[in-house]
Scaffold this motif. Structure first.
Motif, PDB file in Angstrom:
ATOM      1  N   THR A  76       0.815  -1.225   0.000  1.00  0.00           N
ATOM      2  CA  THR A  76       0.000   0.000   0.000  1.00  0.00           C
ATOM      3  C   THR A  76       0.847   1.273   0.000  1.00  0.00           C
ATOM      4  O   THR A  76       0.436   2.282  -0.563  1.00  0.00           O
ATOM      5  CB  THR A  76      -0.925   0.046   1.219  1.00  0.00           C
ATOM      6  OG1 THR A  76      -0.136   0.022   2.436  1.00  0.00           O
ATOM      7  CG2 THR A  76      -1.897  -1.123   1.218  1.00  0.00           C
ATOM      8  N   HIS A  77       2.012   1.236   0.661  1.00  0.00           N
ATOM      9  CA  HIS A  77       2.902   2.397   0.670  1.00  0.00           C
ATOM     10  C   HIS A  77       4.264   1.962   1.187  1.00  0.00           C
ATOM     11  O   HIS A  77       4.431   0.805   1.602  1.00  0.00           O
ATOM     12  CB  HIS A  77       2.321   3.567   1.476  1.00  0.00           C
ATOM     13  CG  HIS A  77       2.196   3.343   2.949  1.00  0.00           C
ATOM     14  ND1 HIS A  77       1.370   2.378   3.489  1.00  0.00           N
ATOM     15  CD2 HIS A  77       2.774   3.977   4.008  1.00  0.00           C
ATOM     16  CE1 HIS A  77       1.441   2.430   4.813  1.00  0.00           C
ATOM     17  NE2 HIS A  77       2.294   3.371   5.149  1.00  0.00           N
ATOM     18  N   ASP A 105       5.393   9.545  -6.890  1.00  0.00           N
ATOM     19  CA  ASP A 105       5.265  10.320  -5.661  1.00  0.00           C
ATOM     20  C   ASP A 105       6.206  11.522  -5.734  1.00  0.00           C
ATOM     21  O   ASP A 105       7.425  11.343  -5.876  1.00  0.00           O
ATOM     22  CB  ASP A 105       5.629   9.445  -4.458  1.00  0.00           C
ATOM     23  CG  ASP A 105       5.272  10.069  -3.125  1.00  0.00           C
ATOM     24  OD1 ASP A 105       5.323  11.313  -3.016  1.00  0.00           O
ATOM     25  OD2 ASP A 105       4.946   9.318  -2.192  1.00  0.00           O
ATOM     26  N   VAL A 112       5.185   3.773  -5.853  1.00  0.00           N
ATOM     27  CA  VAL A 112       5.359   2.677  -4.901  1.00  0.00           C
ATOM     28  C   VAL A 112       5.931   1.457  -5.621  1.00  0.00           C
ATOM     29  O   VAL A 112       6.844   0.793  -5.118  1.00  0.00           O
ATOM     30  CB  VAL A 112       4.025   2.331  -4.205  1.00  0.00           C
ATOM     31  CG1 VAL A 112       4.196   1.114  -3.293  1.00  0.00           C
ATOM     32  CG2 VAL A 112       3.510   3.519  -3.400  1.00  0.00           C
ATOM     33  N   HIS A 151      -2.100  10.389   3.453  1.00  0.00           N
ATOM     34  CA  HIS A 151      -1.087   9.988   4.434  1.00  0.00           C
ATOM     35  C   HIS A 151       0.196  10.783   4.175  1.00  0.00           C
ATOM     36  O   HIS A 151       1.235  10.219   3.817  1.00  0.00           O
ATOM     37  CB  HIS A 151      -0.831   8.490   4.303  1.00  0.00           C
ATOM     38  CG  HIS A 151       0.001   7.897   5.397  1.00  0.00           C
ATOM     39  ND1 HIS A 151      -0.306   8.013   6.728  1.00  0.00           N
ATOM     40  CD2 HIS A 151       1.134   7.138   5.348  1.00  0.00           C
ATOM     41  CE1 HIS A 151       0.585   7.373   7.450  1.00  0.00           C
ATOM     42  NE2 HIS A 151       1.485   6.836   6.638  1.00  0.00           N
ATOM     43  N   LEU A 154       3.801  11.076   2.074  1.00  0.00           N
ATOM     44  CA  LEU A 154       3.929  10.074   1.017  1.00  0.00           C
ATOM     45  C   LEU A 154       2.575   9.692   0.431  1.00  0.00           C
ATOM     46  O   LEU A 154       1.546   9.770   1.102  1.00  0.00           O
ATOM     47  CB  LEU A 154       4.588   8.809   1.574  1.00  0.00           C
ATOM     48  CG  LEU A 154       6.016   8.947   2.106  1.00  0.00           C
ATOM     49  CD1 LEU A 154       6.477   7.618   2.686  1.00  0.00           C
ATOM     50  CD2 LEU A 154       6.956   9.425   1.011  1.00  0.00           C
ATOM     51  N   CYS A 156      -0.178   7.089  -0.469  1.00  0.00           N
ATOM     52  CA  CYS A 156      -0.610   5.864   0.175  1.00  0.00           C
ATOM     53  C   CYS A 156      -1.961   5.486  -0.396  1.00  0.00           C
ATOM     54  O   CYS A 156      -2.709   6.352  -0.874  1.00  0.00           O
ATOM     55  CB  CYS A 156      -0.694   6.055   1.688  1.00  0.00           C
ATOM     56  SG  CYS A 156      -1.149   4.569   2.613  1.00  0.00           S
ATOM     57  N   TYR A 157      -2.282   4.209  -0.315  1.00  0.00           N
ATOM     58  CA  TYR A 157      -3.491   3.715  -0.964  1.00  0.00           C
ATOM     59  C   TYR A 157      -4.293   2.811  -0.042  1.00  0.00           C
ATOM     60  O   TYR A 157      -3.737   1.982   0.687  1.00  0.00           O
ATOM     61  CB  TYR A 157      -3.115   2.948  -2.248  1.00  0.00           C
ATOM     62  CG  TYR A 157      -2.349   3.824  -3.196  1.00  0.00           C
ATOM     63  CD1 TYR A 157      -3.005   4.615  -4.139  1.00  0.00           C
ATOM     64  CD2 TYR A 157      -0.963   3.928  -3.098  1.00  0.00           C
ATOM     65  CE1 TYR A 157      -2.299   5.469  -4.970  1.00  0.00           C
ATOM     66  CE2 TYR A 157      -0.247   4.781  -3.927  1.00  0.00           C
ATOM     67  CZ  TYR A 157      -0.922   5.551  -4.851  1.00  0.00           C
ATOM     68  OH  TYR A 157      -0.209   6.415  -5.664  1.00  0.00           O
TER      69      TYR A 157
END
Length: 274
Positions: A76-77, A105, A112, A151, A154, A156-157
């Motif tokens: 996810t990150h 990013d 990622v 988040h 960074l 994030c997902y």
């Protein structure tokens, strides 16, 4: 779909190494753990399984819980408590596809997916599969959709995992503040099970240098600082998304001991059949 919560803690886990706070002592007394975050999702129709995030506690988690090694993974990150366990793939897997987002990013200059590929370039038995957020892809016979959450600093997902045969749906908030974009919320909505990040209760925002944000009508902060949800924020998100069942994950040992083991805070080893 069989969902096993392998790791339900934040970056230090509970009990935290070297900590003698009331919550860590009580966790030891109860014999429960919240290791670093990881979720195992098994497609019981095909026997395949997907691992969401590779905890630094990977080895302990798979030795402790009765789940098969995954056929695929997803990151996810790039914070260490969600990615560093991928090093355990060495000598364990013959071939492991690992899915991650393809958006660059601005903070790192890499997506990622690119970060995973470069950080673990010595693991010739993993293959990184770059995926575009909001574009559903299939792995392990399940339909997965990544969605951006909040988040900072960074990217994030969060994500959904759906079984098109049974209609079962799992949603994960990812590490995020309450400020999840509306288009992401739309994808996450109406899950059978929501795993929502809830690092601390709202009462602890007074101890954060930035306090809290995303206040409700009664002035209760739904975000701790800028990048994690409070317990109250996670429960509000569950209501917003119309979740049938909710478990709170990625929790810290800072929860007061009288609140740390209350429902719906999860602990390692919980299993859900969707």
């Amino acid at each position: 779909m069989r969902v096993t919560l392998l790791g339900t803690g934040d970056t230090t886990g509970t009990p935290t190494v070297g900590c003698e706070c009331d919550t860590c002592r009580e966790a030891r007394a109860r014999g429960v753990e919240r290791t670093r975050f990881s979720v195992h999702v098994e497609n019981d129709r095909t026997g395949e399984s997907l691992l969401i995030d590779f905890s630094p506690d990977f080895r302990q988690q798979f030795l402790t819980h009765e789940v098969p090694l995954p056929d695929a993974g997803l990151i996810t990150h790039v914070h260490f408590d969600h990615i560093d366990g991928l090093g355990n793939a060495y000598r364990v897997f013959d071939d492991l596809p690992v899915h991650a987002a393809d958006e660059t990013d601005p903070k790192t200059g890499q997506s990622v997916a690119e970060t995973v590929a470069s950080k673990f370039d010595y693991l010739d038995r993993i293959s990184v599969r770059a995926q575009t957020p909001f574009e559903t892809f299939r792995t392990c016979g399940l339909d997965v959709t990544l969605v951006p959450v909040e988040h900072p600093p960074l990217l994030c997902y969060g994500l959904t995992i759906e079984d098109s045969e049974t209609g079962a749906k799992l949603s994960l908030s990812g590490d995020t503040s309450y400020g999840i974009p509306e288009d992401s919320r739309s994808v996450l909505s109406d899950p059978d099970l929501l795993l929502a990040e809830a690092i601390v209760p709202a009462s602890l925002c007074q101890h954060h240098p930035l306090g809290g944000k995303h206040f409700d009508d009664e002035g209760v902060p739904r975000t701790f600082g800028t990048k994690h949800m409070t317990r109250e924020g996670a429960l509000a998100l569950a209501d917003d998304l119309n979740a049938e069942q909710t478990r709170l994950v990625h929790t810290a040992h800072y929860y007061p001991v009288e609140e740390a083991f209350e429902e719906p805070l999860a602990v390692d080893g919980e299993v859900y059949k969707l």
